[in-house]
Design a protein around this motif. Sequence first.
Motif, short mmCIF file in Angstrom:
data_model
loop_
_atom_site.label_atom_id
_atom_site.label_comp_id
_atom_site.label_asym_id
_atom_site.label_seq_id
_atom_site.Cartn_x
_atom_site.Cartn_y
_atom_site.Cartn_z
N ARG A 158 0.78 13.13 -0.20
CA ARG A 158 -0.51 13.03 0.50
C ARG A 158 -0.58 11.81 1.42
O ARG A 158 -1.61 11.57 2.04
CB ARG A 158 -1.64 12.96 -0.52
CG ARG A 158 -1.75 14.17 -1.42
CD ARG A 158 -2.78 13.96 -2.52
NE ARG A 158 -4.12 13.79 -1.95
CZ ARG A 158 -5.17 13.34 -2.65
NH1 ARG A 158 -5.01 12.98 -3.92
NH2 ARG A 158 -6.35 13.22 -2.08
N VAL A 159 0.51 11.04 1.49
CA VAL A 159 0.52 9.79 2.24
C VAL A 159 1.60 9.85 3.32
O VAL A 159 2.77 10.09 3.04
CB VAL A 159 0.77 8.59 1.31
CG1 VAL A 159 0.82 7.29 2.11
CG2 VAL A 159 -0.30 8.52 0.22
N GLY A 160 1.20 9.61 4.57
CA GLY A 160 2.15 9.54 5.67
C GLY A 160 2.53 8.10 5.95
O GLY A 160 1.69 7.21 5.87
N VAL A 161 3.80 7.88 6.28
CA VAL A 161 4.30 6.52 6.49
C VAL A 161 5.15 6.48 7.75
O VAL A 161 6.09 7.27 7.91
CB VAL A 161 5.13 6.04 5.29
CG1 VAL A 161 5.79 4.69 5.60
CG2 VAL A 161 4.27 5.93 4.04
N VAL A 168 -4.73 3.39 -3.39
CA VAL A 168 -4.63 4.39 -2.33
C VAL A 168 -4.90 5.75 -2.96
O VAL A 168 -4.22 6.14 -3.93
CB VAL A 168 -3.24 4.38 -1.67
CG1 VAL A 168 -3.13 5.48 -0.62
CG2 VAL A 168 -2.94 3.01 -1.06
N LEU A 169 -5.91 6.45 -2.47
CA LEU A 169 -6.30 7.73 -3.04
C LEU A 169 -6.55 7.60 -4.55
O LEU A 169 -6.11 8.42 -5.35
CB LEU A 169 -5.24 8.81 -2.75
CG LEU A 169 -5.02 9.12 -1.27
CD1 LEU A 169 -3.83 10.04 -1.09
CD2 LEU A 169 -6.27 9.75 -0.67
N ASP A 170 -7.18 6.49 -4.90
CA ASP A 170 -7.57 6.22 -6.29
C ASP A 170 -6.38 6.00 -7.22
O ASP A 170 -6.49 6.19 -8.43
CB ASP A 170 -8.43 7.36 -6.85
CG ASP A 170 -9.80 6.89 -7.28
OD1 ASP A 170 -10.05 5.67 -7.19
OD2 ASP A 170 -10.61 7.73 -7.69
N LEU A 176 0.82 -1.21 0.00
CA LEU A 176 0.00 0.00 0.00
C LEU A 176 0.86 1.26 0.00
O LEU A 176 0.45 2.30 -0.53
CB LEU A 176 -0.92 0.00 1.22
CG LEU A 176 -2.08 -1.00 1.15
CD1 LEU A 176 -2.66 -1.25 2.54
CD2 LEU A 176 -3.17 -0.47 0.23
N GLU A 177 2.03 1.17 0.58
CA GLU A 177 2.94 2.32 0.61
C GLU A 177 3.74 2.47 -0.68
O GLU A 177 4.46 3.47 -0.85
CB GLU A 177 3.91 2.17 1.79
CG GLU A 177 3.22 2.25 3.14
CD GLU A 177 4.07 1.74 4.28
OE1 GLU A 177 3.73 2.01 5.45
OE2 GLU A 177 5.09 1.06 4.03
N GLY A 178 3.66 1.48 -1.56
CA GLY A 178 4.45 1.51 -2.78
C GLY A 178 5.87 1.03 -2.59
O GLY A 178 6.72 1.22 -3.47
#
Length: 232
Positions: free
Chosen positions: A74-77, A59-61, A46-48
């Motif tokens: 836009r993604v926090g990890v 994730v976020l389309d 999911l994080e790539g």
Amino acid sequence: MEVRDLTRVLGGRPVVDGATFSAQRAEITCVLGPNGAGKTTTIECLEGLQRPDGGSVRVLDADPWHAGAAHRARVGVMLQDGGLPQSVTPQRLLAHLDRLYSGTTLLAELSEQLELSPFARTPVRRLSGGQRQRVALAAALLARPDVAFLDEPSAGLDPHAQREVHALLRRTADDGAALVVTTHSFTEAERLADRLVIMHRGTVVAEGSPAQVSAGSSLEQRYFELTDAAAA
């Protein structure tokens, strides 16, 4: 965020085997499961950070494996081991990230809420485990992400700090973010989760609200019932 029929094979063995679940905005989704259940591998897809061998993740389309910088902003990890540079201080690290996001971050608020000031000028390598957790969480939430993946965010924290972290996560979700939290703590899952996902041997054996998953039992009892049945 959606996982559909995800498979991931490592060393000739399926680590994730047909997992399907979703997470929504303004909710905290807690992912539970024993070591080796496929939680971390699923989250890294999911994080790539890993590429699925089958199925899909969105994730976020977007497909995170192919997503660009605008998506990642836009993604926090928060990784399992923190993923922090060891020689830098929290103050310099977070100030650097703040500049990357053009100074529109929650730097001051997070520094206060996570009580970073007492060790802000101490190199990361000299911090305690709990202090590193707080820095890693601040880095993950700094840019007001729309989605955040947080691996054991309160591990190693004392009860007071755990309570503050839980309150911060709830405020972040209430502000509209989708939070996906992996944890081994039944207490943490019961306290935080709007939605629960239980994984075992690479599959999802239960998904739903805490009440739906527990089905009238304690979460701990239901967890072992589900994972024991899946192992049989």
